[in-house]
Design a protein around this motif. Sequence first.
Motif, PDB file in Angstrom:
ATOM      1  N   LEU A  83      -7.622  -5.094   3.813  1.00 12.18           N
ATOM      2  CA  LEU A  83      -7.411  -6.163   2.698  1.00 12.18           C
ATOM      3  C   LEU A  83      -6.131  -6.639   2.797  1.00 12.18           C
ATOM      4  CD1 LEU A  83      -8.433  -7.500   0.164  1.00 12.18           C
ATOM      5  CD2 LEU A  83      -7.888  -5.883  -1.001  1.00 12.18           C
ATOM      6  N   TYR A 102     -16.029  -4.019   2.308  1.00 17.33           N
ATOM      7  CA  TYR A 102     -15.476  -3.104   3.195  1.00 17.33           C
ATOM      8  C   TYR A 102     -16.745  -2.273   3.765  1.00 17.33           C
ATOM      9  CZ  TYR A 102     -13.169   1.090   4.820  1.00 17.33           C
ATOM     10  OH  TYR A 102     -12.692   1.999   5.792  1.00 17.33           O
ATOM     11  N   PHE A 118      -7.825  -0.010   1.921  1.00 22.11           N
ATOM     12  CA  PHE A 118      -7.210  -1.689   1.860  1.00 22.11           C
ATOM     13  C   PHE A 118      -6.350  -1.956   2.891  1.00 22.11           C
ATOM     14  CE2 PHE A 118      -7.411   0.782  -2.359  1.00 22.11           C
ATOM     15  CZ  PHE A 118      -8.471  -0.017  -2.917  1.00 22.11           C
ATOM     16  N   TYR A 175     -14.186  -6.078  -3.376  1.00 21.10           N
ATOM     17  CA  TYR A 175     -13.560  -5.622  -1.802  1.00 21.10           C
ATOM     18  C   TYR A 175     -14.221  -4.884  -1.255  1.00 21.10           C
ATOM     19  CZ  TYR A 175     -10.806  -4.101   1.898  1.00 21.10           C
ATOM     20  OH  TYR A 175     -10.550  -3.537   3.164  1.00 21.10           O
ATOM     21  N   LEU A 182       0.790  -1.236   0.061  1.00 22.92           N
ATOM     22  CA  LEU A 182       0.368  -0.224   0.079  1.00 22.92           C
ATOM     23  C   LEU A 182       0.868   1.218  -0.151  1.00 22.92           C
ATOM     24  CD1 LEU A 182      -2.705  -1.202   2.787  1.00 22.92           C
ATOM     25  CD2 LEU A 182      -2.901  -1.394   0.314  1.00 22.92           C
TER      26      LEU A 182
END
Length: 571
Positions: free
Chosen positions: A100, A542, A97, A538, A85
């Motif tokens: 994730l 989320y 993220f 995703y 990231l």
Amino acid sequence: MQVNKINRSSKWYGKANRDGFIHRSWMKNQGFPHHVFDGRPVIGICNTWSELTPCNAGLRGLAEAVKRGVWEAGGLPVEFPVMSLGETQIKPTAMLFRNLLAMDVEESIRGYGMDGVVLLGGCDKTTPGQLMGAASVDLPTVVVSAGPMLNGKWRGKDIGSGTDVWKFDADVRAGRMSMDAFLSAEAGNSRSVGVCMTMGTASTMASLSESMGISLPGNGSLPAVDARRTALAHMSGRRIVDLVQHGIRLSGILQRSSFENAIITNAAIGGSTNAVVHLLAIAGRLGIDLTLRDFDIGSEIPLLVNCMPAGEYLMEDFCYAGGIAAVLREIAGYLKPAPSVLRQDISTYWQDAECFNRDVIRSLTDPLQAKAGIRVLQGSLAPDGALIKPAAASPHLLNHEGAAFVFETIEHMKSVIDDPDLPVDEQTILVLRGCGPRGYPGMPEVGNIPIPKSLAVRGVSDVVRISDARMSGTAFGTVVLHVAPESQIGGPLALVETGDRIRLNTSEGRLDLLVADDVLAARRANWTPEPPPYTRGYARLYVDHVMQADTGADLDFLIGQDTREVTRESH
Ligand code: FES
């Protein structure tokens, strides 16, 4: 065969049957000889290296150093990639993220045949994402951080990544800086691999990893390109093998006292407000009952580290002045006993520490500020909490009442912030909503709303700003963040109208919307949430499951651990 206490890898590589053949044989295609599958600890090196995460671009080299240490100590190192990231590169925001990455880390560790793991992270969300995932599997774990970039240099001055850019931007917008000067500052800002060299979120999390004893001494501040960081990585490889051999899991290191020490340390170093959501989320994975209110224990701690954004120096200076160990020695009276990866109490980290520059690391008797840390706010505008970093704020605005000017979204804010006729003055309280975990979604770092151009040209450099967003750890200002509940789920922030009076009372930890209850009830009756912008993938997961900032913004189904053995095979 060497016996180690945590030998889950033998379920992969120790079987004298078809399963063992399959697990070993495919690994042998990399040139591993048979004897390395003799039961020695298998150490996963969880790497967030990526060219799209420039802050972590040095992690390939550090991974090689970790491997040397693992081999030297009798382990078998196996490096694996996880999602990376890059805070300055990924859209819409890296925070979307983080969870994730945590899922990726958790499932990679659980699914593969390793006994311990070294987490190689750096850029803001990578360290917490990795720690969250690792905590849920709970193998022996050591953190090795990327380390900060060398000091930025421009026209004979030091410049700090992520901090000076705000000033440069304001100067360009106010006509005080040319575009040529802006671009030359841009080139001098990032002179080596490594994370932001201010005390931003990355260096905060690396420093807190050190203060929590989950990394070796020096991890917090050694520059990315300093040979001593490479040596630290090597020694971390040796250390993780020792932890596996002694059966010491991550949860055996990170305890409640570790988190309390981290909160104290974060105050003393002038660390990032982002540490709050990250520490809450990591604690949530470990089942440690840490709450937003616990962060108040840092609010009486003096600010000792004179680094941007709260001070004037940079991480290189901080390292040469003694680094985290020198700070911990200074605040030792506030710290609690806690374990460390050295298998000794955390006090070992500072027992030989010295300060070599008292202007960079102040003493308790001569602090940069008497009270630092993060102040938790509560009140009618933030029933579940909000926070402010007084060290980064203007003292005269910490207790302030003014009329609100409301930006409905980031896009609305950007479209009008440079309007010369924007009806605001230095008493105005700027309110930005739609930026919480679910609203944006992803809780972006936009809480430090730019100073409206109409004020900037008059030399106004700070006004009170309130939002459900986060703020970059490298930013500054009188900025109230993480308002919970966020506007998207109907928190009172959703009901504020331009002209409403708001009172910020940092001294008493209050944030209040001075509007009568019946007026608010009428507004609520007319309020409807915006539909979420994501319907699949995703991001949909989320939006459906993210929790609020006051509990760490993790996904609700990821809280806690699952340390059960995986028994099923695919072959
Ligand atoms: Fe990566 Fe600051 S952008 S650490």
